[in-house]
Design a protein around this motif. Structure first.
Motif, PDB file in Angstrom:
ATOM      1  N   GLY A   9       0.999  -1.115   0.031  1.00 34.25           N
ATOM      2  CA  GLY A   9       0.163  -0.091   0.229  1.00 34.25           C
ATOM      3  C   GLY A   9       0.944   1.038   0.064  1.00 34.25           C
ATOM      4  O   GLY A   9       2.105   1.531  -0.217  1.00 34.25           O
ATOM      5  N   LEU A  10       0.210   2.294  -0.007  1.00 36.83           N
ATOM      6  CA  LEU A  10       0.332   3.792   0.429  1.00 36.83           C
ATOM      7  C   LEU A  10      -0.213   4.243   0.993  1.00 36.83           C
ATOM      8  O   LEU A  10      -1.483   4.672   0.690  1.00 36.83           O
ATOM      9  CB  LEU A  10       0.766   4.303  -1.591  1.00 36.83           C
ATOM     10  N   ASP A  11       0.430   5.522   1.784  1.00 40.17           N
ATOM     11  CA  ASP A  11       0.170   6.241   2.435  1.00 40.17           C
ATOM     12  C   ASP A  11       0.192   8.123   1.744  1.00 40.17           C
ATOM     13  O   ASP A  11       1.669   8.025   1.815  1.00 40.17           O
ATOM     14  CB  ASP A  11       0.110   6.403   3.592  1.00 40.17           C
ATOM     15  N   VAL A  12      -0.645   8.813   1.355  1.00 41.80           N
ATOM     16  CA  VAL A  12      -0.530   9.961   0.622  1.00 41.80           C
ATOM     17  C   VAL A  12      -0.697  11.168   1.819  1.00 41.80           C
ATOM     18  O   VAL A  12      -2.023  10.452   1.963  1.00 41.80           O
ATOM     19  CB  VAL A  12      -0.965  10.175  -0.626  1.00 41.80           C
ATOM     20  N   HIS A  13       0.090  12.374   2.244  1.00 40.11           N
ATOM     21  CA  HIS A  13       0.343  13.100   2.632  1.00 40.11           C
ATOM     22  C   HIS A  13       0.199  14.791   1.756  1.00 40.11           C
ATOM     23  O   HIS A  13       1.269  14.742   1.007  1.00 40.11           O
ATOM     24  CB  HIS A  13       0.717  13.734   3.888  1.00 40.11           C
ATOM     25  N   LYS A  14      -0.983  15.058   2.035  1.00 42.00           N
ATOM     26  CA  LYS A  14      -1.100  16.060   0.878  1.00 42.00           C
ATOM     27  C   LYS A  14      -1.532  17.859   1.472  1.00 42.00           C
ATOM     28  O   LYS A  14      -2.256  18.098   2.484  1.00 42.00           O
ATOM     29  CB  LYS A  14      -2.342  15.769  -0.128  1.00 42.00           C
ATOM     30  N   LEU A  15      -0.496  18.307   0.776  1.00 43.38           N
ATOM     31  CA  LEU A  15      -1.190  20.269   1.765  1.00 43.38           C
ATOM     32  C   LEU A  15      -1.169  20.573   0.244  1.00 43.38           C
ATOM     33  O   LEU A  15      -0.480  20.818  -0.958  1.00 43.38           O
ATOM     34  CB  LEU A  15      -0.076  20.323   1.833  1.00 43.38           C
ATOM     35  N   MET A  16      -2.593  21.645   0.744  1.00 39.40           N
ATOM     36  CA  MET A  16      -3.610  21.885  -1.069  1.00 39.40           C
ATOM     37  C   MET A  16      -3.266  23.758  -0.740  1.00 39.40           C
ATOM     38  O   MET A  16      -4.199  23.440   0.245  1.00 39.40           O
ATOM     39  CB  MET A  16      -3.952  21.417  -1.912  1.00 39.40           C
ATOM     40  N   ALA A  17      -3.423  24.674  -1.397  1.00 42.33           N
ATOM     41  CA  ALA A  17      -3.718  26.015  -1.606  1.00 42.33           C
ATOM     42  C   ALA A  17      -4.585  26.098  -3.036  1.00 42.33           C
ATOM     43  O   ALA A  17      -3.189  25.518  -4.147  1.00 42.33           O
ATOM     44  CB  ALA A  17      -2.393  26.919  -1.372  1.00 42.33           C
ATOM     45  N   GLU A  18      -5.978  26.626  -2.890  1.00 43.16           N
ATOM     46  CA  GLU A  18      -6.544  26.902  -3.741  1.00 43.16           C
ATOM     47  C   GLU A  18      -7.649  27.362  -4.096  1.00 43.16           C
ATOM     48  O   GLU A  18      -7.668  28.665  -3.026  1.00 43.16           O
ATOM     49  CB  GLU A  18      -7.320  25.472  -4.135  1.00 43.16           C
ATOM     50  N   ALA A  19      -7.701  28.416  -5.307  1.00 40.34           N
ATOM     51  CA  ALA A  19      -8.765  29.069  -5.741  1.00 40.34           C
ATOM     52  C   ALA A  19     -10.222  28.586  -4.910  1.00 40.34           C
ATOM     53  O   ALA A  19     -10.264  27.110  -6.282  1.00 40.34           O
ATOM     54  CB  ALA A  19      -8.663  29.858  -7.204  1.00 40.34           C
ATOM     55  N   THR A  20     -11.630  28.842  -4.968  1.00 36.84           N
ATOM     56  CA  THR A  20     -12.652  28.359  -4.660  1.00 36.84           C
ATOM     57  C   THR A  20     -13.331  29.594  -5.545  1.00 36.84           C
ATOM     58  O   THR A  20     -13.695  30.666  -5.549  1.00 36.84           O
ATOM     59  CB  THR A  20     -13.324  28.335  -3.505  1.00 36.84           C
ATOM     60  N   TYR A  21     -14.319  29.403  -6.520  1.00 37.98           N
ATOM     61  CA  TYR A  21     -15.705  29.242  -6.498  1.00 37.98           C
ATOM     62  C   TYR A  21     -16.968  29.456  -6.866  1.00 37.98           C
ATOM     63  O   TYR A  21     -16.803  28.256  -7.369  1.00 37.98           O
ATOM     64  CB  TYR A  21     -14.774  29.339  -8.756  1.00 37.98           C
ATOM     65  N   ASN A  22     -18.205  29.972  -6.515  1.00 37.85           N
ATOM     66  CA  ASN A  22     -19.286  29.386  -6.044  1.00 37.85           C
ATOM     67  C   ASN A  22     -20.255  29.358  -7.389  1.00 37.85           C
ATOM     68  O   ASN A  22     -20.452  30.842  -7.413  1.00 37.85           O
ATOM     69  CB  ASN A  22     -19.673  30.823  -4.217  1.00 37.85           C
ATOM     70  N   ILE A  23     -20.503  28.198  -8.002  1.00 38.58           N
ATOM     71  CA  ILE A  23     -21.098  28.780  -8.919  1.00 38.58           C
ATOM     72  C   ILE A  23     -22.018  29.018  -9.086  1.00 38.58           C
ATOM     73  O   ILE A  23     -22.878  29.907  -9.981  1.00 38.58           O
ATOM     74  CB  ILE A  23     -20.911  27.385  -9.892  1.00 38.58           C
ATOM     75  N   LEU A  24     -24.147  28.560  -8.210  1.00 34.83           N
ATOM     76  CA  LEU A  24     -24.800  29.209  -7.586  1.00 34.83           C
ATOM     77  C   LEU A  24     -24.574  30.686  -7.200  1.00 34.83           C
ATOM     78  O   LEU A  24     -25.924  31.597  -7.977  1.00 34.83           O
ATOM     79  CB  LEU A  24     -25.470  28.640  -6.796  1.00 34.83           C
ATOM     80  N   GLN A  25     -24.134  31.370  -6.338  1.00 35.90           N
ATOM     81  CA  GLN A  25     -23.663  32.558  -6.124  1.00 35.90           C
ATOM     82  C   GLN A  25     -23.937  33.253  -7.605  1.00 35.90           C
ATOM     83  O   GLN A  25     -24.136  34.379  -7.441  1.00 35.90           O
ATOM     84  CB  GLN A  25     -22.534  32.649  -5.360  1.00 35.90           C
ATOM     85  N   ALA A  26     -22.545  32.801  -8.329  1.00 35.57           N
ATOM     86  CA  ALA A  26     -21.937  33.478  -9.432  1.00 35.57           C
ATOM     87  C   ALA A  26     -23.610  34.138 -10.747  1.00 35.57           C
ATOM     88  O   ALA A  26     -23.473  34.964 -11.175  1.00 35.57           O
ATOM     89  CB  ALA A  26     -20.691  33.102 -10.241  1.00 35.57           C
ATOM     90  N   SER A  27     -24.293  32.672 -10.615  1.00 33.72           N
ATOM     91  CA  SER A  27     -25.108  32.635 -11.818  1.00 33.72           C
ATOM     92  C   SER A  27     -26.317  33.608 -10.689  1.00 33.72           C
ATOM     93  O   SER A  27     -27.607  33.324 -11.698  1.00 33.72           O
ATOM     94  CB  SER A  27     -25.352  30.962 -11.853  1.00 33.72           C
ATOM     95  N   GLY A  28     -26.166  33.207  -9.819  1.00 30.67           N
ATOM     96  CA  GLY A  28     -27.883  33.948  -9.026  1.00 30.67           C
ATOM     97  C   GLY A  28     -29.004  33.424  -9.337  1.00 30.67           C
ATOM     98  O   GLY A  28     -29.689  33.887  -9.180  1.00 30.67           O
ATOM     99  N   THR A  29     -28.352  32.297  -8.763  1.00 28.15           N
ATOM    100  CA  THR A  29     -29.897  31.116  -8.134  1.00 28.15           C
ATOM    101  C   THR A  29     -30.351  30.796  -7.246  1.00 28.15           C
ATOM    102  O   THR A  29     -30.016  31.281  -6.313  1.00 28.15           O
ATOM    103  CB  THR A  29     -29.006  29.992  -8.961  1.00 28.15           C
ATOM    104  N   ASP A  30     -32.216  30.914  -7.369  1.00 26.59           N
ATOM    105  CA  ASP A  30     -32.634  31.439  -6.261  1.00 26.59           C
ATOM    106  C   ASP A  30     -32.853  30.689  -5.026  1.00 26.59           C
ATOM    107  O   ASP A  30     -33.031  31.505  -4.401  1.00 26.59           O
ATOM    108  CB  ASP A  30     -34.400  31.884  -6.668  1.00 26.59           C
ATOM    109  N   PHE A  31     -31.818  29.270  -4.991  1.00 21.79           N
ATOM    110  CA  PHE A  31     -31.867  28.795  -4.277  1.00 21.79           C
ATOM    111  C   PHE A  31     -30.375  28.397  -3.824  1.00 21.79           C
ATOM    112  O   PHE A  31     -30.500  28.021  -2.694  1.00 21.79           O
ATOM    113  CB  PHE A  31     -32.375  27.738  -4.485  1.00 21.79           C
ATOM    114  N   ALA A  32     -29.734  29.756  -4.092  1.00 24.13           N
ATOM    115  CA  ALA A  32     -27.832  30.093  -3.795  1.00 24.13           C
ATOM    116  C   ALA A  32     -28.368  29.950  -2.069  1.00 24.13           C
ATOM    117  O   ALA A  32     -27.030  29.965  -1.401  1.00 24.13           O
ATOM    118  CB  ALA A  32     -27.617  31.211  -4.690  1.00 24.13           C
ATOM    119  N   HIS A  33     -29.493  30.508  -1.450  1.00 21.93           N
ATOM    120  CA  HIS A  33     -29.351  31.167   0.394  1.00 21.93           C
ATOM    121  C   HIS A  33     -29.067  29.393   0.754  1.00 21.93           C
ATOM    122  O   HIS A  33     -29.603  29.416   2.167  1.00 21.93           O
ATOM    123  CB  HIS A  33     -30.496  31.219   0.632  1.00 21.93           C
ATOM    124  N   THR A  34     -29.991  27.989   0.135  1.00 21.88           N
ATOM    125  CA  THR A  34     -29.809  26.987   0.883  1.00 21.88           C
ATOM    126  C   THR A  34     -28.959  26.147   0.495  1.00 21.88           C
ATOM    127  O   THR A  34     -28.506  25.601   1.206  1.00 21.88           O
ATOM    128  CB  THR A  34     -31.315  26.138   0.619  1.00 21.88           C
TER     129      THR A  34
END
Length: 203
Positions: free
Chosen positions: A91-116
């Motif tokens: 087997g293999l054990d993998v430790h990972k550290l990651m830095a990312e950008a996030t993009y909120n698809i529903l907020q960007a589209s202005g979808t009505d149920f983005a509050h839920t």
């Protein structure tokens, strides 16, 4: 003298209140995440059966800072253990550290149920360290991650999530059995898929 004292006291009170408001605003943009779930190796698979090393042995924890309603930055630590289902010596054990950008698809589209509901895409670069269960060797890799994260808001501050991600490792020397991926010992491009169910908490 009394006027200077009152002026100084007024200014100090103003700056303290402003500092508290700014600090509170900063904390309100921070979200903690934790998840646990399934991982499946996809490459390299030469000489092994990938499904033999799949399992519910994935864990991650992280923090996200919201730049605005759509964009954010995210840092995570993840642990993924790949172990042969019939022989735990491979087997293999993998430790990972990651830095990312996030993009909120529903907020960007202005979808009505983005509050839920929310659906975030995330991508970034990081470093991975893989420990072989066969030998004492460790494998240092540059990793790229791409994922999508649907979320359901239980309250304004607590959400449940499903984080589905694909990780690409550059210069992976070991396969998921913990032996050299290539006979000549050189590295190759590796990859695996994870699906974690988790929780996110905002301050």
């Amino acid at each position: 003298m009394k006027l200077k004292f009152l002026t100084t006291l007024t200014l100090l009170t103003f700056f303290c209140q402003t500092g508290k408001a700014q600090q509170s605003d900063i904390w309100s943009k921070i979200r903690l995440e934790a998840g646990w779930g399934y991982n499946l190796p996809t490459a390299p698979t030469s000489g092994i059966t990938a499904s033999d090393f799949a399992g519910v042995k994935s864990f991650y924890g992280g923090v996200k800072y919201e730049l605005d309603d759509v964009w954010g930055i995210r840092g995570t630590y993840a642990f993924n253990s790949f172990e042969h289902k019939n022989d735990k010596d491979f087997g293999l054990d993998v430790h990972k550290l990651m830095a990312e950008a996030t993009y909120n698809i529903l907020q960007a589209s202005g979808t009505d149920f983005a509050h839920t509901f929310d659906v975030e895409a995330h991508a970034g670069l990081g470093l991975s360290l893989a420990d072989s269960k066969v030998s004492s060797g460790s494998d240092k890799m540059v990793s790229f991650q791409l994922g999508v994260m649907p979320q359901y808001k239980i309250t304004d501050n607590v959400s449940v999530l499903l984080d589905a991600s694909y990780v690409i490792n550059l210069g992976q020397n070991y396969n998921y059995a913990g032996v050299h991926a290539k006979e000549n010992g050189k590295g190759t491009t590796g990859g695996y898929f994870t699906a974690n169910i988790g929780i996110a908490v905002k301050f």
